[in-house]
Design an enzyme around this catalytic site. Structure first.
Site, mmCIF file in Angstrom:
data_model
loop_
_atom_site.group_PDB
_atom_site.id
_atom_site.type_symbol
_atom_site.label_atom_id
_atom_site.label_comp_id
_atom_site.label_asym_id
_atom_site.label_seq_id
_atom_site.Cartn_x
_atom_site.Cartn_y
_atom_site.Cartn_z
ATOM 1 N N ALA A 12 0.854 -1.202 0.000
ATOM 2 C CA ALA A 12 0.000 0.000 0.000
ATOM 3 C C ALA A 12 0.881 1.240 0.000
ATOM 4 O O ALA A 12 2.101 1.156 0.178
ATOM 5 C CB ALA A 12 -0.891 0.001 1.240
ATOM 6 N N GLY A 13 0.231 2.372 -0.197
ATOM 7 C CA GLY A 13 0.843 3.687 0.032
ATOM 8 C C GLY A 13 2.214 3.887 -0.590
ATOM 9 O O GLY A 13 2.444 3.579 -1.763
ATOM 10 N N ARG A 34 2.337 -7.873 4.927
ATOM 11 C CA ARG A 34 1.620 -9.004 5.540
ATOM 12 C C ARG A 34 0.518 -9.529 4.635
ATOM 13 O O ARG A 34 0.161 -10.691 4.686
ATOM 14 C CB ARG A 34 0.997 -8.578 6.880
ATOM 15 C CG ARG A 34 1.972 -8.395 8.010
ATOM 16 C CD ARG A 34 1.342 -7.645 9.153
ATOM 17 N NE ARG A 34 0.850 -6.337 8.696
ATOM 18 C CZ ARG A 34 0.227 -5.455 9.451
ATOM 19 N NH1 ARG A 34 -0.027 -5.722 10.721
ATOM 20 N NH2 ARG A 34 -0.165 -4.290 8.957
ATOM 21 N N ASN A 86 10.402 1.056 4.821
ATOM 22 C CA ASN A 86 9.206 1.885 4.705
ATOM 23 C C ASN A 86 8.055 1.404 5.592
ATOM 24 O O ASN A 86 7.260 2.209 6.056
ATOM 25 C CB ASN A 86 8.776 1.890 3.225
ATOM 26 C CG ASN A 86 7.352 2.369 3.036
ATOM 27 O OD1 ASN A 86 7.078 3.567 3.167
ATOM 28 N ND2 ASN A 86 6.433 1.445 2.769
ATOM 29 N N TYR A 152 4.037 7.692 18.450
ATOM 30 C CA TYR A 152 4.349 7.703 17.004
ATOM 31 C C TYR A 152 5.537 8.635 16.756
ATOM 32 O O TYR A 152 6.500 8.270 16.067
ATOM 33 C CB TYR A 152 3.132 8.118 16.170
ATOM 34 C CG TYR A 152 3.474 8.170 14.691
ATOM 35 C CD1 TYR A 152 3.733 6.989 13.994
ATOM 36 C CD2 TYR A 152 3.600 9.388 14.017
ATOM 37 C CE1 TYR A 152 4.098 7.020 12.639
ATOM 38 C CE2 TYR A 152 3.953 9.429 12.671
ATOM 39 C CZ TYR A 152 4.196 8.240 11.989
ATOM 40 O OH TYR A 152 4.569 8.270 10.658
ATOM 41 N N GLU A 188 -3.193 4.800 3.071
ATOM 42 C CA GLU A 188 -4.013 4.097 4.076
ATOM 43 C C GLU A 188 -3.600 4.494 5.498
ATOM 44 O O GLU A 188 -4.165 4.000 6.480
ATOM 45 C CB GLU A 188 -3.873 2.574 3.898
ATOM 46 C CG GLU A 188 -4.473 2.065 2.604
ATOM 47 C CD GLU A 188 -4.309 0.548 2.404
ATOM 48 O OE1 GLU A 188 -3.888 -0.156 3.354
ATOM 49 O OE2 GLU A 188 -4.603 0.076 1.302
HETATM 50 P P1 NDP Z 1 0.105 2.698 4.444
HETATM 51 O O1 NDP Z 1 -0.738 2.320 5.619
HETATM 52 O O2 NDP Z 1 -0.557 3.091 3.185
HETATM 53 O O3 NDP Z 1 1.157 1.529 4.150
HETATM 54 C C1 NDP Z 1 1.874 0.937 5.206
HETATM 55 C C2 NDP Z 1 2.630 -0.285 4.709
HETATM 56 O O4 NDP Z 1 3.358 -0.839 5.816
HETATM 57 C C3 NDP Z 1 1.708 -1.362 4.174
HETATM 58 O O5 NDP Z 1 2.273 -1.933 3.024
HETATM 59 C C4 NDP Z 1 1.688 -2.389 5.306
HETATM 60 O O6 NDP Z 1 1.536 -3.705 4.759
HETATM 61 C C5 NDP Z 1 3.088 -2.233 5.895
HETATM 62 N N1 NDP Z 1 3.108 -2.710 7.284
HETATM 63 C C6 NDP Z 1 2.490 -2.150 8.358
HETATM 64 N N2 NDP Z 1 2.673 -2.924 9.443
HETATM 65 C C7 NDP Z 1 3.422 -3.984 9.038
HETATM 66 C C8 NDP Z 1 3.928 -5.143 9.705
HETATM 67 N N3 NDP Z 1 3.704 -5.365 11.014
HETATM 68 N N4 NDP Z 1 4.650 -6.035 8.998
HETATM 69 C C9 NDP Z 1 4.886 -5.834 7.675
HETATM 70 N N5 NDP Z 1 4.430 -4.758 6.981
HETATM 71 C C10 NDP Z 1 3.706 -3.854 7.673
HETATM 72 O O7 NDP Z 1 1.027 3.891 4.999
HETATM 73 P P2 NDP Z 1 2.070 4.864 4.245
HETATM 74 O O8 NDP Z 1 2.439 4.336 2.943
HETATM 75 O O9 NDP Z 1 1.551 6.235 4.354
HETATM 76 O O10 NDP Z 1 3.289 4.765 5.281
HETATM 77 C C11 NDP Z 1 4.534 4.212 4.936
HETATM 78 C C12 NDP Z 1 5.573 4.767 5.891
HETATM 79 O O11 NDP Z 1 5.609 6.184 5.777
HETATM 80 C C13 NDP Z 1 5.312 4.481 7.364
HETATM 81 O O12 NDP Z 1 6.547 4.214 7.993
HETATM 82 C C14 NDP Z 1 4.724 5.798 7.871
HETATM 83 O O13 NDP Z 1 4.951 5.969 9.245
HETATM 84 C C15 NDP Z 1 5.494 6.786 7.050
HETATM 85 N N6 NDP Z 1 4.919 8.121 6.870
HETATM 86 C C16 NDP Z 1 3.646 8.278 6.381
HETATM 87 C C17 NDP Z 1 3.151 9.572 6.185
HETATM 88 C C18 NDP Z 1 1.775 9.821 5.684
HETATM 89 O O14 NDP Z 1 1.282 10.936 5.879
HETATM 90 N N7 NDP Z 1 1.132 8.893 5.008
HETATM 91 C C19 NDP Z 1 3.996 10.722 6.426
HETATM 92 C C20 NDP Z 1 5.294 10.436 6.954
HETATM 93 C C21 NDP Z 1 5.741 9.173 7.127
HETATM 94 P P3 NDP Z 1 0.554 -4.834 5.352
HETATM 95 O O15 NDP Z 1 -0.600 -4.146 5.974
HETATM 96 O O16 NDP Z 1 0.202 -5.667 4.145
HETATM 97 O O17 NDP Z 1 1.427 -5.575 6.314
HETATM 98 C C1 8X3 Z 2 2.934 10.967 9.286
HETATM 99 C C2 8X3 Z 2 2.746 12.431 9.200
HETATM 100 O O1 8X3 Z 2 2.046 14.502 10.548
HETATM 101 O O2 8X3 Z 2 0.698 12.470 10.820
HETATM 102 O O3 8X3 Z 2 4.206 10.650 9.734
HETATM 103 O O4 8X3 Z 2 2.897 12.636 11.793
HETATM 104 S S1 8X3 Z 2 2.084 13.021 10.675
#
Ligand code: NDP
Ligand code: 8X3
Length: 251
Positions: A12-13, A34, A86, A152, A188
Site C-alpha cells: 500500500a501507500g 503481511r 518503509n 508515534y 491508508e
Molecule cells: P500505508 O498504511 O498506506 O502503508 C503501510 C505499509 O506498511 C503497508 O504496506 C503495510 O503492509 C506495511 N506494514 C504495516 N505494518 C506492518 C507489519 N507489522 N509487517 C509488515 N508490513 C507492515 O502507509 P504509508 O504508505 O503512508 O506509510 C509508509 C511509511 O511512511 C510508514 O513508515 C509511515 O509511518 C510513514 N509516513 C507516512 C506519512 C503519511 O502521511 N502517510 C507521512 C510520513 C511518514 P501490510 O498491511 O500488508 O502488512
Molecule cells: C505521518 C505524518 O504529521 O501524521 O508521519 O505525523 S504526521
C-alpha cells in the site's frame, strides 16, 4: 546492469508507489508486507513494468520471520543495492494519559524494532559487497512532537537517530544511509491510525492538497540515484499548505 531493491510495506501507500517507480527505473525487487494477495497484485504490476520480483510475506514485528526471510535470499537476491525501510504505522491519536499500551507496542515493534531486525539482517550482505544504500522512511514527526502524537513521534525520532547512527557506523563500508521525512500524504496511513474510521481518516486531508504516494516515491528515487560520492542524509518534504507539524494553511 539491473540493481536490486528490497522494499518493505509494498502492499500500500508509499511502498507500493516506490515499487512501481523502481520497477520502471531498472530495479529488480524484493517486496514485503503481511497481505499476501495485495503483495501478489503489486508484484504482478511490477513484473509488467519489466522487473523481476520476489515476494516475501511476513510480519516485520516478528524477529524470527524477518531473519528467516533474509536468510532465504539466494543467488543474485543477496546483492541488495537498496533497502527501503518503509513499513510502518501510527495507531491511535490519543493523549498520553489515555492512550493504549497495545497501540504503543505495535508502533514500537513495527517502526523501530522491525526496521532494526531487517537492517541488522541485510547489512552483513551489504558489507560483504562493500556497497549499498539504506533509505529509512522517517517523518516530520521525527523532528517535531505534536499533541497526541506521543509514541508515534517517538518512533520516528528513533528512525532519524538510527539513520544517523547507521550512517556513522557504516562509513568504512561505503554504505549510504539516508532518511526521507514526509509530512501529510494521503494513503491508508490515517485509516490505520484511526482504526478503520473512514470519516476521521478523510478529515485529516480536508481543506488542503495533501501529498500523494508518488511524491514520496519520486524523492526516494532521487535520493537513491545520486552519484556514488553523494549521500543525501535527510530529505524532508511537506504539502505546500503544511510548513511543519504545527503550521498549516487550510481553506
Ligand atoms: P500505508 O498504511 O498506506 O502503508 C503501510 C505499509 O506498511 C503497508 O504496506 C503495510 O503492509 C506495511 N506494514 C504495516 N505494518 C506492518 C507489519 N507489522 N509487517 C509488515 N508490513 C507492515 O502507509 P504509508 O504508505 O503512508 O506509510 C509508509 C511509511 O511512511 C510508514 O513508515 C509511515 O509511518 C510513514 N509516513 C507516512 C506519512 C503519511 O502521511 N502517510 C507521512 C510520513 C511518514 P501490510 O498491511 O500488508 O502488512
Ligand atoms: C505521518 C505524518 O504529521 O501524521 O508521519 O505525523 S504526521
Amino acid at each position: 546492469m539491473k540493481k536490486i531493491a528490497y522494499v518493505t510495506g509494498a502492499t500500500a501507500g508509499f511502498g507500493e508507489a516506490i515499487a512501481y517507480l523502481l520497477a520502471e527505473n531498472n530495479y529488480d525487487l524484493v517486496l514485503t508486507g503481511r497481505r499476501a494477495e495485495k503483495l501478489v497484485e503489486v508484484a504482478t504490476k511490477c513484473k509488467r513494468l519489466g522487473a523481476e520480483v520476489l515476494e516475501q510475506t511476513y510480519d516485520i514485528q516478528e524477529r524470527a520471520s524477518v531473519e528467516k526471510a533474509v536468510s532465504a535470499l539466494d543467488g543474485k537476491w543477496k546483492n541488495i543495492d537498496l533497502l527501503v525501510n518503509n513499513a510502518g504505522l501510527a495507531v491511535g491519536l490519543d493523549p498520553f494519559q489515555d492512550a493504549f499500551v497495545e497501540d504503543w507496542e505495535r508502533m514500537i515493534d513495527t517502526n523501530v524494532k522491525g526496521l532494526l531486525y531487517l537492517s541488522k539482517a541485510i547489512v552483513p550482505l551489504m558489507i560483504e559487497n562493500q556497497k549499498g544504500h539504506i533509505i529509512n522512511i522517517a517523518s516530520t514527526a521525527g523532528s517535531q512532537v505534536y499533541a497526541r502524537g506521543n509514541v508515534y513521534c517517538a518512533t520516528k525520532h528513533a528512525v532519524k537517530a538510527l539513520t544517523r547512527a547507521m550512517r556513522i557506523d557504516l562509513l568504512p563500508h561505503k554504505i549510504r544511509v539516508s532518511s526521507v521525512s514526509p509530512g501529510a500524504a494521503e494513503t491508508e496511513f490515517s485509516v490505520v491510525r484511526f482504526k478503520g474510521d473512514i470519516e476521521k481518516a478523510k478529515a485529516a486531508y480536508v481543506g488542503y492538497d495533501p501529498m500523494v504516494a508518488q511524491d514520496i516515491a519520486e524523492c526516494v528515487l532521487f535520493v537513491a540515484s545520486r552519484p556514488a560520492h553523494v549521500c543525501i542524509n535527510d530529505l524532508e518534504l511537506t504539502p505546500t499548505a503544511q510548513a511543519d507539524s504545527f503550521n498549516w494553511f487550510k481553506e
